[in-house]
Write a protein that holds these residues in place. Structure first.
Motif, PDB file in Angstrom:
ATOM      1  N   ALA A 253      67.392  33.479   5.749  1.00  0.00           N
ATOM      2  CA  ALA A 253      67.425  33.811   7.178  1.00  0.00           C
ATOM      3  C   ALA A 253      67.907  35.241   7.350  1.00  0.00           C
ATOM      4  O   ALA A 253      68.834  35.703   6.683  1.00  0.00           O
ATOM      5  N   THR A 254      67.282  35.960   8.271  1.00  0.00           N
ATOM      6  CA  THR A 254      67.664  37.326   8.620  1.00  0.00           C
ATOM      7  C   THR A 254      67.731  37.433  10.144  1.00  0.00           C
ATOM      8  O   THR A 254      67.328  36.490  10.859  1.00  0.00           O
ATOM      9  N   PRO A 255      68.208  38.538  10.689  1.00  0.00           N
ATOM     10  CA  PRO A 255      68.224  38.696  12.159  1.00  0.00           C
ATOM     11  C   PRO A 255      66.847  38.591  12.796  1.00  0.00           C
ATOM     12  O   PRO A 255      66.742  38.328  13.992  1.00  0.00           O
ATOM     13  N   LEU A 256      65.781  38.799  11.995  1.00  0.00           N
ATOM     14  CA  LEU A 256      64.432  38.741  12.544  1.00  0.00           C
ATOM     15  C   LEU A 256      63.794  37.365  12.409  1.00  0.00           C
ATOM     16  O   LEU A 256      62.591  37.217  12.612  1.00  0.00           O
ATOM     17  N   ALA A 257      64.597  36.349  12.079  1.00  0.00           N
ATOM     18  CA  ALA A 257      64.054  35.001  11.863  1.00  0.00           C
ATOM     19  C   ALA A 257      63.330  34.482  13.092  1.00  0.00           C
ATOM     20  O   ALA A 257      62.366  33.725  12.977  1.00  0.00           O
ATOM     21  N   ALA A 258      63.776  34.893  14.279  1.00  0.00           N
ATOM     22  CA  ALA A 258      63.164  34.394  15.521  1.00  0.00           C
ATOM     23  C   ALA A 258      61.719  34.844  15.659  1.00  0.00           C
ATOM     24  O   ALA A 258      60.907  34.159  16.292  1.00  0.00           O
ATOM     25  N   ILE A 259      61.369  36.011  15.079  1.00  0.00           N
ATOM     26  CA  ILE A 259      60.000  36.524  15.251  1.00  0.00           C
ATOM     27  C   ILE A 259      59.213  36.562  13.939  1.00  0.00           C
ATOM     28  O   ILE A 259      57.974  36.591  13.958  1.00  0.00           O
ATOM     29  N   LYS A 260      59.893  36.567  12.794  1.00  0.00           N
ATOM     30  CA  LYS A 260      59.185  36.646  11.516  1.00  0.00           C
ATOM     31  C   LYS A 260      59.449  35.451  10.611  1.00  0.00           C
ATOM     32  O   LYS A 260      58.893  35.368   9.505  1.00  0.00           O
ATOM     33  N   GLY A 261      60.299  34.524  11.055  1.00  0.00           N
ATOM     34  CA  GLY A 261      60.645  33.414  10.200  1.00  0.00           C
ATOM     35  C   GLY A 261      61.552  33.865   9.065  1.00  0.00           C
ATOM     36  O   GLY A 261      62.031  34.997   9.045  1.00  0.00           O
ATOM     37  N   TYR A 262      61.770  32.975   8.116  1.00  0.00           N
ATOM     38  CA  TYR A 262      62.609  33.328   6.971  1.00  0.00           C
ATOM     39  C   TYR A 262      61.844  34.275   6.052  1.00  0.00           C
ATOM     40  O   TYR A 262      60.622  34.178   5.906  1.00  0.00           O
ATOM     41  N   LEU A 263      62.575  35.197   5.413  1.00  0.00           N
ATOM     42  CA  LEU A 263      61.956  36.179   4.531  1.00  0.00           C
ATOM     43  C   LEU A 263      62.255  35.835   3.081  1.00  0.00           C
ATOM     44  O   LEU A 263      63.349  35.378   2.744  1.00  0.00           O
ATOM     45  N   PRO A 264      61.292  36.080   2.187  1.00  0.00           N
ATOM     46  CA  PRO A 264      61.573  35.898   0.756  1.00  0.00           C
ATOM     47  C   PRO A 264      62.570  36.953   0.293  1.00  0.00           C
ATOM     48  O   PRO A 264      62.639  38.057   0.838  1.00  0.00           O
ATOM     49  N   GLY A 265      63.331  36.618  -0.750  1.00  0.00           N
ATOM     50  CA  GLY A 265      64.355  37.529  -1.236  1.00  0.00           C
ATOM     51  C   GLY A 265      63.806  38.885  -1.611  1.00  0.00           C
ATOM     52  O   GLY A 265      64.464  39.918  -1.394  1.00  0.00           O
ATOM     53  N   VAL A 266      62.595  38.935  -2.160  1.00  0.00           N
ATOM     54  CA  VAL A 266      62.035  40.214  -2.592  1.00  0.00           C
ATOM     55  C   VAL A 266      61.855  41.168  -1.416  1.00  0.00           C
ATOM     56  O   VAL A 266      62.036  42.394  -1.553  1.00  0.00           O
ATOM     57  N   MET A 267      61.540  40.641  -0.213  1.00  0.00           N
ATOM     58  CA  MET A 267      61.354  41.494   0.954  1.00  0.00           C
ATOM     59  C   MET A 267      62.700  42.009   1.478  1.00  0.00           C
ATOM     60  O   MET A 267      62.783  43.102   2.049  1.00  0.00           O
ATOM     61  N   ILE A 268      63.761  41.228   1.271  1.00  0.00           N
ATOM     62  CA  ILE A 268      65.095  41.703   1.669  1.00  0.00           C
ATOM     63  C   ILE A 268      65.544  42.827   0.742  1.00  0.00           C
ATOM     64  O   ILE A 268      66.109  43.832   1.185  1.00  0.00           O
ATOM     65  N   HIS A 269      65.237  42.688  -0.567  1.00  0.00           N
ATOM     66  CA  HIS A 269      65.553  43.781  -1.491  1.00  0.00           C
ATOM     67  C   HIS A 269      64.740  45.026  -1.143  1.00  0.00           C
ATOM     68  O   HIS A 269      65.251  46.153  -1.234  1.00  0.00           O
ATOM     69  N   ALA A 270      63.508  44.816  -0.723  1.00  0.00           N
ATOM     70  CA  ALA A 270      62.685  45.959  -0.293  1.00  0.00           C
ATOM     71  C   ALA A 270      63.299  46.631   0.929  1.00  0.00           C
ATOM     72  O   ALA A 270      63.286  47.866   1.051  1.00  0.00           O
ATOM     73  N   THR A 271      63.855  45.835   1.824  1.00  0.00           N
ATOM     74  CA  THR A 271      64.521  46.379   3.019  1.00  0.00           C
ATOM     75  C   THR A 271      65.727  47.228   2.625  1.00  0.00           C
ATOM     76  O   THR A 271      65.945  48.318   3.186  1.00  0.00           O
ATOM     77  N   ILE A 272      66.510  46.762   1.666  1.00  0.00           N
ATOM     78  CA  ILE A 272      67.692  47.516   1.220  1.00  0.00           C
ATOM     79  C   ILE A 272      67.259  48.847   0.613  1.00  0.00           C
ATOM     80  O   ILE A 272      67.854  49.901   0.891  1.00  0.00           O
ATOM     81  N   ILE A 273      66.222  48.800  -0.235  1.00  0.00           N
ATOM     82  CA  ILE A 273      65.718  50.040  -0.837  1.00  0.00           C
ATOM     83  C   ILE A 273      65.247  50.997   0.251  1.00  0.00           C
ATOM     84  O   ILE A 273      65.537  52.211   0.220  1.00  0.00           O
ATOM     85  N   ASP A 274      64.526  50.468   1.227  1.00  0.00           N
ATOM     86  CA  ASP A 274      64.041  51.284   2.349  1.00  0.00           C
ATOM     87  C   ASP A 274      65.204  51.930   3.097  1.00  0.00           C
ATOM     88  O   ASP A 274      65.165  53.124   3.414  1.00  0.00           O
ATOM     89  N   ASN A 275      66.241  51.160   3.394  1.00  0.00           N
ATOM     90  CA  ASN A 275      67.410  51.694   4.097  1.00  0.00           C
ATOM     91  C   ASN A 275      68.064  52.819   3.302  1.00  0.00           C
ATOM     92  O   ASN A 275      68.518  53.816   3.861  1.00  0.00           O
ATOM     93  N   TYR A 276      68.094  52.652   1.987  1.00  0.00           N
ATOM     94  CA  TYR A 276      68.703  53.671   1.129  1.00  0.00           C
ATOM     95  C   TYR A 276      67.867  54.957   1.168  1.00  0.00           C
ATOM     96  O   TYR A 276      68.402  56.060   1.361  1.00  0.00           O
ATOM     97  N   LEU A 277      66.565  54.810   0.977  1.00  0.00           N
ATOM     98  CA  LEU A 277      65.692  55.993   0.933  1.00  0.00           C
ATOM     99  C   LEU A 277      65.608  56.698   2.278  1.00  0.00           C
ATOM    100  O   LEU A 277      65.576  57.934   2.359  1.00  0.00           O
ATOM    101  N   GLU A 278      65.576  55.913   3.351  1.00  0.00           N
ATOM    102  CA  GLU A 278      65.454  56.480   4.692  1.00  0.00           C
ATOM    103  C   GLU A 278      66.812  56.799   5.315  1.00  0.00           C
ATOM    104  O   GLU A 278      66.865  57.303   6.448  1.00  0.00           O
ATOM    105  N   ASP A 279      67.886  56.494   4.596  1.00  0.00           N
ATOM    106  CA  ASP A 279      69.251  56.685   5.089  1.00  0.00           C
ATOM    107  C   ASP A 279      69.406  56.013   6.454  1.00  0.00           C
ATOM    108  O   ASP A 279      69.915  56.594   7.418  1.00  0.00           O
ATOM    109  N   SER A 280      68.949  54.753   6.539  1.00  0.00           N
ATOM    110  CA  SER A 280      68.904  54.059   7.826  1.00  0.00           C
ATOM    111  C   SER A 280      69.800  52.824   7.894  1.00  0.00           C
ATOM    112  O   SER A 280      69.606  51.967   8.765  1.00  0.00           O
ATOM    113  N   PHE A 281      70.764  52.701   6.978  1.00  0.00           N
ATOM    114  CA  PHE A 281      71.740  51.627   7.152  1.00  0.00           C
ATOM    115  C   PHE A 281      72.407  51.796   8.514  1.00  0.00           C
ATOM    116  O   PHE A 281      72.662  52.926   8.961  1.00  0.00           O
ATOM    117  N   MET A 282      72.670  50.672   9.180  1.00  0.00           N
ATOM    118  CA  MET A 282      73.306  50.746  10.484  1.00  0.00           C
ATOM    119  C   MET A 282      74.725  51.310  10.349  1.00  0.00           C
ATOM    120  O   MET A 282      75.519  50.830   9.537  1.00  0.00           O
TER     121      MET A 282
END
Length: 574
Positions: A253-282
């Protein structure tokens, strides 16, 4: 100045109360729910795509073509070769290779030749949750489960795969667990790809999830093995391999579960990598700063409410709440800054409740004081009616017809001269007690005591029909009870008159009394002055209101002091 200090104190105390409330998990969970809604809203304003990450999905199509999981490791070796031939810069497997297999040597050789493969390991973690704030949860690493040694010694980098959830099971943040130089799997991938190592001030990084369709490029594992792809897809990219299909249970489950459902773990790791590269951690405020802002905001709100009436406080609170939500959302969406919402919303709501309660207590205090004051000259039944009236109806002057009654104890001065002061006071109190009780019994207004006399009126402050009749009935009852009581040896004389008068709180700014003034009052006093003991005399105004209710005798025209013309005076038979 003292009143301002009181409101500042209230604001500070409410701010401290909110801080204490936020030490408990259930309040924190409410804040996290607002975080999820804000993240859903933020995701609607993101329309770009991530060009540096490609996810190779171990999906249902691949399972159908390659057989049930786990696959032979030669498939992974083939995949590494094909990805490197396509120019992949970093290859990462979201797979735990912990069990030794017959074909490990093939995969180990592929990993060694590629020199850009990153593998995960898993931490055996125990969580020691505090009763209070979730950020105080302590994580202890009991053991580390590495992949098989042949893979481990040839991998380019490694990182722990653990994704820790918040209390209710949602992934919102990446926990940086400082254990023997361990790094999160996704951070290791991002650092290897970017050749940069960032230093984070916080041990928890809030994730910025993307909801745009196709934000991450995806391709089926089987398509890559079957050479069904454009080689440019992987050129200089991070390639992340992981499960995504109905055959696996790696969904979170992620904050976007209401609109995207549950996400596979690999997509969450992709999100972390994206945040790191884009310097977009909240980004987040430090806890002490949040506490200070909460207290300052609460104090400001308390001061605002001090300036306003209850209805304006209610309207203002709604406007402030709307403003707080809009500003908070703008900061979250456009500046990637997470500022807790509930502390400020609670500051508005709790201060409003305290303000309204203060107003209520103040009104009740005034009401009690007014009831005590009115109790000196109004019957309890009349007081109940008065308290339902608006303030101007009984405190502001108004002109209306009333019936005024003066009672005087005859020969009281002579009695005073011949008896002790104690006897005088005792007797006077008996008369005045009887008069007061009978006045209240007839719903009259006791205006004032006049030495050995009393002034009473009817039809104010509350409206009374047949007020002249009520006054006469009171006079008759007084005469009868006094004449029948052997303890009341002195007779009384009663004068009554009906007419217009000014009613209201009359006096100075420092002291005033609820009373009646006007010619009708003066005339009633003059009538009483010519009334003999045991008699009731009334003026022409009263006589006209009685109809045939009483037996009345005209006493002829009488000259009253202060009057230019003779007045008709009547005697009541009882």
């Amino acid at each position: 100045m003292r009143r301002y200090i009181n409101y500042y104190t209230i604001g500070i105390l409410i701010g401290l109360l909110i801080i204490i409330l936020f030490s408990f998990n259930w309040i924190q969970n409410l804040e996290l729910i607002t975080y999820d809604y804000r993240m859903v809203l933020k995701s609607q304003f993101q329309f770009n795509t991530q060009e540096e990450i490609v996810v190779v999905t171990i999906d249902d199509q691949s399972i159908e073509k390659l057989g049930t999981w786990p696959w032979a490791r030669r498939y992974h070796a083939q995949l590494i070769t094909k990805l490197n031939q396509a120019g992949a810069k970093t290859i990462a497997f979201d797979i735990l290779f912990q069990n030794i297999r017959d074909d490990d040597e093939v995969l180990a050789q592929a990993i060694a030749e590629a020199n850009n493969v990153i593998l995960p390991y898993k931490l055996d973690i125990s969580a020691y949750r505090n009763t209070f704030d979730f950020s105080d949860t302590e994580y202890r690493v009991n053991d580390i489960k590495y992949p098989v040694d042949e893979f481990r010694k040839n991998t380019a980098e490694m990182g722990y795969l653990n994704l820790l959830t918040d209390h209710e099971g949602t992934i919102r943040r990446l926990h940086l667990l400082n254990h023997e130089g361990s790094k999160p799997f996704a951070i290791s991938i991002a650092e290897d790809y970017s050749k940069q190592s960032k230093v984070f001030q916080n041990d928890e990084l809030l994730l910025d999830f993307k909801a745009a369709q196709g934000y991450f490029k995806e391709i089926s594992y089987y398509q890559v093995l079957n050479n069904n792809f454009n080689p440019e897809l992987f050129q200089d990219k991070i390639v992340l391999i992981g499960a995504k299909g109905n055959s696996f249970q790696d969904y979170l489950a992620t904050p976007l579960a209401a609109i995207k459902g549950y996400l596979p773990g690999v997509m969450i790791h992709a999100t972390i990598i994206d945040n790191y590269l884009e310097d977009s951690f909240m980004q987040q405020l430090e806890t002490p700063v949040i506490y200070l802002l909460t207290i300052l905001f609460s104090t400001l709100i308390a001061w605002i409410y001090y300036q306003l009436s209850p209805i304006y406080s209610l309207v203002t609170s709604i406007l402030i709440l709307i403003s707080v939500v809009i500003i908070n959302l703008a900061i979250f969406v456009y500046f990637n800054f997470f500022v807790p919402l509930l502390p400020f919303a609670l500051a508005v709501i709790i201060n409003l409740i305290i303000s309204l309660l203060s107003w209520y207590l103040k009104i009740e205090k005034r009401r009690s004081k007014l009831k005590t004051t009115l109790g000196r000259y109004l019957a309890p039944e009349v007081i109940k009616e008065v308290l339902q009236l608006s303030e101007e109806n009984y405190l502001q002057g108004q002109r209306k017809n009333i019936t005024v009654l003066f009672v005087d104890i005859n020969s009281f001065t002579k009695f005073s001269e011949k008896h002790s002061s104690q006897e005088v006071v005792t007797l006077l109190n008996k008369y005045l007690t009887l008069i007061t009780e009978e006045t209240f019994a007839h719903a009259g207004t006791l205006d004032k005591f006049l030495g050995d006399g009393v002034m009473i009126f009817f039809n104010a402050p509350t409206k009374q029909t047949n007020h002249a009749i009520k006054a006469v009935n009171l006079a008759i009852d007084l005469q009868n009870k006094i004449q029948d009581d052997p303890e009341l040896p002195l007779s009384i004389s009663i004068g009554i008159n009906t007419g217009p008068a000014v009613i209201g709180n009359i006096g100075s700014t420092k002291r005033s009394d609820y009373t009646a003034i006007g010619d009708v009052v003066n005339t009633a006093a003059r009538i009483e002055g010519i009334t003999p003991g045991n008699e009731i005399y009334i003026g022409d105004g009263t006589w006209q209101k009685l109809g045939n209710k009483f037996e009345v005798q005209l006493k002829s025209k009488v000259h009253l002091k202060g009057k230019s013309q003779n007045q008709s005076i009547y005697r009541i038979f009882y």
